[in-house]
Design an enzyme around this catalytic site. Structure first.
Site, mmCIF file in Angstrom:
data_model
loop_
_atom_site.group_PDB
_atom_site.id
_atom_site.type_symbol
_atom_site.label_atom_id
_atom_site.label_comp_id
_atom_site.label_asym_id
_atom_site.label_seq_id
_atom_site.Cartn_x
_atom_site.Cartn_y
_atom_site.Cartn_z
ATOM 1 C CB SER A 282 -0.909 0.012 1.228
ATOM 2 O OG SER A 282 -1.558 1.260 1.367
ATOM 3 C CG HIS B 3 -11.253 0.120 0.617
ATOM 4 N ND1 HIS B 3 -10.410 0.594 -0.363
ATOM 5 C CD2 HIS B 3 -10.601 0.349 1.784
ATOM 6 C CE1 HIS B 3 -9.315 1.086 0.183
ATOM 7 N NE2 HIS B 3 -9.400 0.938 1.483
ATOM 8 N NE ARG C 105 -11.340 2.038 5.032
ATOM 9 C CZ ARG C 105 -10.149 2.514 4.664
ATOM 10 N NH1 ARG C 105 -9.075 2.136 5.308
ATOM 11 N NH2 ARG C 105 -10.053 3.346 3.653
#
Length: 308
Positions: free
Chosen positions: A44, A213, A216
């Site tokens: 990430s 995601h 979330r």
């Protein structure tokens, strides 16, 4: 086989921001385990480990996840660093176009950086191994993005990233910009509709990661496995299709393949293992995943995965 490269399984480690809060050096442990097991590891942009560290550990097994940034110069520099570090594929995440108010996090007091409240302090001291490891490693920082923070900014705060570096909203122009700057395999993450899949392809993407995601951003979104069959039918073999969000086991990987996926990415499954066992948990999770996938495939009489 993904983008001309063979991997041991159609599964990899999903990009997880701020993973150092879960366990110090979590990204480095998972990158090493993925390299050893010959799986993709996706770093990430908001990880607490830098591009350069992961490139040294994982080499071409490393993929990079980019959030759309406000400044094209910063985007270019980040991608140049990923190329120089040997990253082999790029995932552009498009499913976080706005901030969200997460009631669960408000109730449990989760902030980045953590507030030293009485409740949080009691939780920390209830987990002495985590506390000792975190104290030794220091407060996690967004290491990849450190060069781009304004002077005197809070380099541990997610609010600074959101307000000063991340783009507001996302559209097809983001993909077109990244396509100009990145000459390797490009995937778009967060696509859940046929229309957006076709739009991503027209902008130069070679693959998609269907994702909500991890549930979330919005609990109203459908599961990616629900969207997968219609997207596969619409794009045929023109795009490589991956899936994340809700993939927890080898059986889940088999389910995704049966519905038309080429590969899957797992996040929580790997992070739970590292949170429980530290460095040893990373390798342990890859071993369990392999066993579960082989068993699931064997139960339906498929002892060899097709060459995708």
């Amino acid at each position: 086989t993904l983008f001309g490269r063979e991997y041991a399984m159609p599964a990899g480690v999903a990009p997880i921001g701020q993973s150092g809060l879960i366990w110090p050096r979590a990204a480095e442990y998972l990158a090493a385990a993925a390299k050893q097991a010959d799986l993709p590891f996706c770093l990430s942009m908001l990880a607490t480990t830098s591009i350069e560290k992961v490139g040294t550990i994982a080499g071409a097994n490393a993929w990079f996840q980019l959030y759309p940034l406000r400044d094209e110069g910063v985007t270019r520099d980040v991608l140049d660093r990923a190329k120089a570090a040997g990253f082999s594929a790029l995932i552009v995440t498009m499913d976080t176009p706005a901030a969200r108010r997460t009631l669960r996090d408000l109730r449990n007091g989760l902030t980045v950086p953590p507030r030293l409240s009485v409740l949080n302090l009691s939780r920390m001291f209830a987990n002495p191994a985590w506390l000792a490891a975190t104290a030794a490693a220091g407060m996690p920082k967004f290491e990849t993005m450190l060069p781009y923070f304004p002077k005197n900014a809070d380099i541990t705060g997610v609010g600074t990233i959101t307000q000063m570096l991340l783009a507001k909203g996302t559209d097809v122009k983001t993909i077109e910009q990244v396509r100009r700057l990145w000459d390797g395999p490009l995937l778009v993450k967060g696509v859940m509709s046929v229309a957006d899949a076709k739009l991503a392809r027209s902008a130069g993407a070679q693959g998609l990661v269907l994702s909500n995601h991890g549930g979330r951003q919005s609990e109203s979104l459908v599961a990616p496995l629900q969207a997968l069959p219609r997207v596969r039918e619409a794009v045929g073999d023109a795009l490589t299709l991956g899936v994340d969000s809700g993939i927890r086991s080898g059986l889940d990987v088999a389910r995704a393949l049966a519905l038309g996926a080429d590969f899957t990415l797992l996040g929580r499954a790997f992070m739970f293992a590292v949170a429980a066992l530290g460095e040893a948990g990373a390798e342990h999770a890859t071993e369990i995943l392999k066993i579960e996938l082989e068993q699931a495939m064997g139960q339906i009489g498929c002892f060899e995965l097709p060459h995708l």
